[in-house]
Design an enzyme around this catalytic site. Structure first.
Site, PDB file in Angstrom:
ATOM      1  N   ASP A  77      95.095 -24.193  81.671  1.00  0.00           N
ATOM      2  CA  ASP A  77      95.005 -25.107  80.684  1.00  0.00           C
ATOM      3  C   ASP A  77      95.193 -24.188  79.338  1.00  0.00           C
ATOM      4  O   ASP A  77      94.286 -23.281  79.164  1.00  0.00           O
ATOM      5  CB  ASP A  77      93.551 -25.496  80.580  1.00  0.00           C
ATOM      6  N   TYR A 130     101.155 -31.997  74.601  1.00  0.00           N
ATOM      7  CA  TYR A 130     100.675 -33.562  74.744  1.00  0.00           C
ATOM      8  C   TYR A 130     101.935 -34.152  74.136  1.00  0.00           C
ATOM      9  O   TYR A 130     102.247 -33.969  73.278  1.00  0.00           O
ATOM     10  CB  TYR A 130      99.662 -33.638  73.839  1.00  0.00           C
ATOM     11  N   TYR A 170     101.080 -37.684  67.128  1.00  0.00           N
ATOM     12  CA  TYR A 170     101.809 -36.662  67.920  1.00  0.00           C
ATOM     13  C   TYR A 170     102.390 -35.519  66.876  1.00  0.00           C
ATOM     14  O   TYR A 170     102.268 -34.486  66.975  1.00  0.00           O
ATOM     15  CB  TYR A 170     102.884 -37.297  68.727  1.00  0.00           C
TER      16      TYR A 170
END
Ligand SMILES: NC(=O)c1ccc[n+]([C@@H]2O[C@H](COP(=O)([O-])OP(=O)(O)OC[C@H]3O[C@@H](n4cnc5c(N)ncnc54)[C@H](OP(=O)(O)O)[C@@H]3O)[C@@H](O)[C@H]2O)c1
Length: 297
Positions: free
Chosen positions: A34, A59, A125
């Site tokens: 991660d 992401y 985003y």
């Protein structure tokens, strides 16, 4: 040694394929290491002689990011900061992938965004990706940030797969006609990334890379249809009507830049690159699907 982060994603998958093909020595990780946990990076990278990190992890759920704000920033900003810190500590050169969504897309169709044009993201985003770029710039000197756009590739969800599926399911497909960008094949981005490494480049900085040319989503959809039909990827005599619609009639959680075509002059100059047009790259992708009988549509 190269560390490819995000090897199970759409772009990472093609970067890994190329690393294998070219017999380069590499390590790969995805969400099992991660990036938002600095210690996890340290643990994985410990005792390994890493010269380059390629970060394809991120992401990427543009609409979901509007609700999952913390998650988007924890990966796209904090995770990227961790990678930059890790790279700085070990004198590793970083190649990181960013996006056209750092721009607001308010320019007219004669404009192409250069690397130093003013950023102004209009969704979460885009904001989180810009924040990641800024972390890298603060921490590192030896970095390449490659902003790309409108990606499609073999692995993962993308517009080409969505269209091919809709052409099977429906008779009428409505597609947005007033958002413009440059559809880009992940294989071409992967080749560009490896070119930087193989050149052992020290021309650090931000670069734009997409396939050449521009299209609206509507034009992109029509081209997919025509090419797929010709290749026999759409069975039978079924004729699909593709209808253009305006953004205001197609509601999404995140607002998108209306016009985000990137200038590739800098990357072409610095790396002596020839970039192919988006429609040629699309031909290759569709032929690959046909030849490999990929039905993940
Ligand atoms: N797709 C596009 O159209 C597009 C356009 C411009 C720029 N980009 C940029 O290009 C890059 C690659 O995009 P892509 O479409 O290949 O993305 P993708 O398919 O979503 O792949 C991203 C990978 O990162 C992994 N990941 C997510 N969170 C992680 C974490 N905390 N630690 C480690 N790995 C994590 C994901 O795993 P899970 O799937 O399990 O979450 C996934 O395998 C991204 O930086 C993206 O912002 C994409």
């Amino acid at each position: 040694m190269i560390w490819l982060i995000g090897n199970k994603g759409m772009l990472g998958n093609d970067v890994e394929k190329l690393l294998k093909e070219r017999r380069l020595t590499y390590l790969a990780s995805d969400n099992e290491v991660d990036i938002s946990d600095y210690k996890a990076l340290e643990k994985f990278g410990k005792d390994k002689k890493i010269k380059w990190v390629i970060n394809c992890a991120g992401y990427t759920k543009v609409d979901k990011a509007e609700e999952e704000i913390d998650k988007a920033f924890s990966i796209n900003k904090d995770g990227v900061r961790n990678i930059a810190l890790f790279s700085a500590k070990r004198q590793i050169r970083l190649i990181h992938i960013s996006t056209d969504y750092v721009f607001d897309g308010q320019q007219d169709a004669s404009f192409v965004y250069r690397e130093d044009d003013k950023t102004n993201p209009i969704n979460i985003y885009g904001k989180s990706k810009l924040a990641g770029e800024e972390e890298i710039k603060k921490i590192l000197e030896e970095y390449f940030i490659i902003r790309t756009a409108w990606l499609y590739g073999i692995k993962g969800n993308n517009f080409v797969y969505t269209m091919l599926r809709l052409f099977k399911e429906r008779d009428v497909v409505k597609v947005v006609e007033d958002q413009w960008g440059s559809p880009t094949y992940t294989v071409d981005v992967a080749k560009d990334i490896l070119k930087i490494i193989e050149d052992d480049s020290v021309n650090y900085g931000i670069y734009h890379f997409t396939n050449e040319g521009a299209a609206s989503w509507y034009e992109f959809a029509r081209t997919i249809y025509k090419k797929a039909k010709r290749l026999g990827l759409i069975e039978g005599n079924k004729k699909i009507v593709i209808e253009p619609i305006r953004t205001e009639y197609y509601s999404t959680a995140a607002e998108r830049p209306k016009y985000s075509v990137l200038s590739k002059e800098k990357i072409k100059r610095e790396f002596n690159l020839k970039i192919r047009g988006w429609d040629k790259a699309l031909d290759d992708f569709l032929v690959f699907l046909k030849e490999n009988k990929i039905e993940n549509i």
